[in-house]
Design a protein around this motif. Structure first.
Motif, short mmCIF file in Angstrom:
data_model
loop_
_atom_site.label_atom_id
_atom_site.label_comp_id
_atom_site.label_asym_id
_atom_site.label_seq_id
_atom_site.Cartn_x
_atom_site.Cartn_y
_atom_site.Cartn_z
N VAL A 158 0.84 -1.21 0.00
CA VAL A 158 0.00 0.00 0.00
C VAL A 158 0.87 1.25 0.00
N LEU A 159 1.92 1.23 0.86
CA LEU A 159 2.81 2.39 0.92
C LEU A 159 3.55 2.59 -0.39
N ILE A 160 3.97 1.49 -1.00
CA ILE A 160 4.66 1.59 -2.29
C ILE A 160 3.72 2.20 -3.34
N ALA A 161 2.46 1.76 -3.33
CA ALA A 161 1.49 2.31 -4.29
C ALA A 161 1.25 3.79 -4.03
N GLU A 162 1.15 4.16 -2.72
CA GLU A 162 0.94 5.58 -2.38
C GLU A 162 2.15 6.41 -2.80
N ASN A 163 3.34 5.88 -2.53
CA ASN A 163 4.55 6.63 -2.92
C ASN A 163 4.63 6.80 -4.43
N LYS A 164 4.23 5.73 -5.15
CA LYS A 164 4.27 5.83 -6.61
C LYS A 164 3.28 6.89 -7.10
N LYS A 165 2.09 6.91 -6.46
CA LYS A 165 1.09 7.90 -6.86
C LYS A 165 1.59 9.31 -6.59
N ARG A 166 2.25 9.46 -5.41
CA ARG A 166 2.79 10.78 -5.09
C ARG A 166 3.88 11.18 -6.07
N LYS A 167 4.73 10.24 -6.42
CA LYS A 167 5.78 10.53 -7.40
C LYS A 167 5.15 10.91 -8.74
#
Length: 213
Positions: free
Chosen positions: A176-185
């Motif tokens: 989930v955190l990886i997906a959120e970080n990717k979205k933020r990037k």
């Protein structure tokens, strides 16, 4: 020791008895013939002839009884030999069966020894020490060694299942955190692109201001 003491089988004893009677009758006949000996010119008395004839008939009867007993003894010996051969075969069969049981026993003892010395995988498990396990699970205090080992393995399994659930939860949160970080990037990259577009669009205005002032 007499011959009757040596012979134990009944059918042989009957042969021995008949032979003794025939021998005694022969001796009596010989004795009577010797006592009645006469010269060739003499004639035996009638009573002597009658006695010799009676003794001869008795001897023939005894010899017939001896031959009958001898034939019966031969049949008995053959039957005994047959029974002995069958008994020997049964003994050989039982002996072979006993040998097979010995081999089977030795094989099973070898298998048991191999099992006892086998390095079981469960022995390499990093189980909780017995003292710590009994403190956590005091109901197993009176359990035997085998039951205690099963309980420790089940305890270790339960602990690992809990840890696995925690690992899976952490892995899910990581994803989930990886997906959120990717979205933020991706959002930041989109923002950078919008800024660059805005800057490019503002360059003519900036040039105009620079010319006027």
């Amino acid at each position: 020791m007499s011959s009757s003491d040596l012979v134990q089988y009944p059918f042989l004893q009957s042969v021995l008895t008949a032979s003794i009677h025939a021998r005694q009758q022969c001796m009596q006949l010989i004795d009577l013939a010797e006592r009645s000996a006469i010269t060739p010119s003499e004639t035996l008395p009638n009573d002597t002839k009658f006695q010799l004839s009676a003794q001869q008939r008795q001897l023939n009867a005894d010899l017939a009884s001896l031959r009958q007993a001898s034939r019966e003894s031969i049949f008995e010996v053959r039957a005994t030999k047959q029974d002995t051969a069958e008994a020997r075969q049964e003994v050989d069969r039982l002996h072979l069966q006993l040998q097979n049981l010995y081999y089977e026993e030795r094989h099973l003892r070898g298998e048991i020894s191999a099992c006892d010395s086998y390095d079981h995988q469960y022995q390499q498990l990093p189980l909780i020490p017995v003292e710590g396990f009994l403190q956590a699970e005091p109901e197993h205090t009176d359990s035997d060694e085998k039951s205690l080992m099963f309980a420790r393995i089940n305890h270790e399994l339960a602990e690992r299942e809990v840890l696995e659930q925690q690992r899976q939860e952490l892995l899910r949160r990581k994803q989930v955190l990886i997906a959120e970080n990717k979205k933020r990037k991706d959002d930041l990259a989109s923002l950078d692109k919008d800024l660059e577009t805005f800057i490019d669009a503002a360059k003519p205005i900036q040039t105009l201001f620079e010319k006027q002032y």
